[in-house]
Write a protein that holds these residues in place. Sequence first.
Motif, mmCIF file in Angstrom:
data_model
loop_
_atom_site.group_PDB
_atom_site.id
_atom_site.type_symbol
_atom_site.label_atom_id
_atom_site.label_comp_id
_atom_site.label_asym_id
_atom_site.label_seq_id
_atom_site.Cartn_x
_atom_site.Cartn_y
_atom_site.Cartn_z
ATOM 1 N N GLN A 156 42.398 33.892 48.814
ATOM 2 C CA GLN A 156 42.221 33.605 50.233
ATOM 3 C C GLN A 156 41.328 34.660 50.889
ATOM 4 O OE1 GLN A 156 43.645 30.887 52.200
ATOM 5 N NE2 GLN A 156 42.032 31.706 53.504
ATOM 6 N N LYS A 157 41.474 35.910 50.486
ATOM 7 C CA LYS A 157 40.621 36.959 51.033
ATOM 8 C C LYS A 157 39.171 36.801 50.580
ATOM 9 C CE LYS A 157 44.172 40.518 51.656
ATOM 10 N NZ LYS A 157 44.621 41.882 51.289
ATOM 11 N N LEU A 158 38.979 36.362 49.334
ATOM 12 C CA LEU A 158 37.623 36.108 48.858
ATOM 13 C C LEU A 158 36.941 35.024 49.686
ATOM 14 C CD1 LEU A 158 37.989 36.182 44.951
ATOM 15 C CD2 LEU A 158 36.802 37.856 46.399
ATOM 16 N N ILE A 159 37.679 33.978 49.986
ATOM 17 C CA ILE A 159 37.099 32.892 50.794
ATOM 18 C C ILE A 159 36.795 33.376 52.205
ATOM 19 C CG2 ILE A 159 37.572 30.606 51.769
ATOM 20 C CD1 ILE A 159 39.233 29.993 49.297
ATOM 21 N N GLU B 252 49.389 28.335 46.473
ATOM 22 C CA GLU B 252 49.328 28.344 45.011
ATOM 23 C C GLU B 252 48.223 29.254 44.472
ATOM 24 O OE1 GLU B 252 49.578 25.795 46.884
ATOM 25 O OE2 GLU B 252 51.362 24.665 46.292
ATOM 26 N N TYR B 253 47.164 29.453 45.238
ATOM 27 C CA TYR B 253 46.047 30.263 44.769
ATOM 28 C C TYR B 253 46.237 31.749 45.053
ATOM 29 C CZ TYR B 253 43.393 26.026 43.812
ATOM 30 O OH TYR B 253 42.969 24.830 43.296
ATOM 31 N N LYS C 49 37.936 18.084 43.835
ATOM 32 C CA LYS C 49 39.170 18.576 44.453
ATOM 33 C C LYS C 49 39.045 20.056 44.802
ATOM 34 C CE LYS C 49 44.105 19.129 43.507
ATOM 35 N NZ LYS C 49 45.195 18.880 42.520
ATOM 36 N N LEU C 50 38.430 20.846 43.905
ATOM 37 C CA LEU C 50 38.281 22.280 44.174
ATOM 38 C C LEU C 50 37.389 22.535 45.385
ATOM 39 C CD1 LEU C 50 37.873 23.746 40.563
ATOM 40 C CD2 LEU C 50 39.915 23.702 41.992
ATOM 41 N N TRP C 51 36.311 21.783 45.506
ATOM 42 C CA TRP C 51 35.422 21.963 46.662
ATOM 43 C C TRP C 51 36.131 21.569 47.954
ATOM 44 C CZ3 TRP C 51 31.034 24.538 47.250
ATOM 45 C CH2 TRP C 51 30.298 24.878 46.112
ATOM 46 N N ASP C 52 36.920 20.533 47.913
ATOM 47 C CA ASP C 52 37.689 20.161 49.110
ATOM 48 C C ASP C 52 38.671 21.264 49.473
ATOM 49 O OD1 ASP C 52 36.362 17.789 49.286
ATOM 50 O OD2 ASP C 52 37.962 16.558 48.414
ATOM 51 N N GLN D 115 34.612 28.837 40.425
ATOM 52 C CA GLN D 115 34.865 29.163 39.025
ATOM 53 C C GLN D 115 36.213 29.863 38.854
ATOM 54 O OE1 GLN D 115 31.549 31.414 37.546
ATOM 55 N NE2 GLN D 115 30.099 29.721 37.742
ATOM 56 N N VAL D 116 36.532 30.746 39.783
ATOM 57 C CA VAL D 116 37.818 31.444 39.713
ATOM 58 C C VAL D 116 38.965 30.456 39.909
ATOM 59 C CG1 VAL D 116 39.263 33.207 40.793
ATOM 60 C CG2 VAL D 116 36.813 33.611 40.487
ATOM 61 N N MET D 117 38.803 29.531 40.846
ATOM 62 C CA MET D 117 39.835 28.522 41.075
ATOM 63 C C MET D 117 40.002 27.621 39.857
ATOM 64 S SD MET D 117 38.796 27.566 45.011
ATOM 65 C CE MET D 117 39.978 26.226 45.158
ATOM 66 N N GLY D 118 38.875 27.264 39.219
ATOM 67 C CA GLY D 118 38.950 26.421 38.036
ATOM 68 C C GLY D 118 39.549 27.122 36.844
#
Length: 236
Positions: free
Chosen positions: A36-39, A30-31, A78-81, A60-63
Amino acid sequence: MMEKYIKENANDVVHHLEYNAERPHLIIPEYGRHLQKLIDQATEIADRDERNKAAKYIIQVMGSLNPHLRDVPDFQHKLWDQIFIMSDFRLDVDSPYPVPTREVINLKPERLAYPQKNPKYRFYGNNIKYMINVANSWEEGEMKSALVKVIANHMKKSYLSWNKDTVTDAVIFEHLLELSDGKLNLLQSSEELLTTTDIMRTNKKTSNKNMPQNAKIKNNKNGKKPFVKNNNKNPK
């Protein structure tokens, strides 16, 4: 002076293209692949402070994908998980929440017992059995007698709703005696339940109430709606 544009070889361009079949599998699609490359890049940062800054930026980008939930504490958790899950648990940063582990994420829930007990007379339903158990727990008296009569009438109503046939009170009393393990015996009593006609009339009224209003208007033989006189019409 700018160099003259050199036309590239089409075969070389196609050779360097990336196809999804050759790319790594997305853990949370979904993201998208850019996140995924940033992570993955944040995971490879050697300096811990810089790695923490990169992780907060990614959060912040995910939020930003769900701005109305970005500042909710549970959503932040949830975002941190999810960022740890998407890093394949390789990201080593300071999280404001407990860091999840692979074992906890992959833990399967315990199998729940199915509540269906396969009653012998399924047309009565499980609620009748619960009501009978409650009646068995009460002391003898007027309240218990009234409850037992209500249960018997409801059993007769359920029987007629499903079987669409007449049934005597003796049959209902036998079923009540069986379902109560011999504790509620009305076979020798003078109690009389509601008549079959009254119950069928009540069931018909109930079904008509649940029917949509459009279905209640029937057309006549000519296919026209029946004439309804309007008495509230003002005379000219």
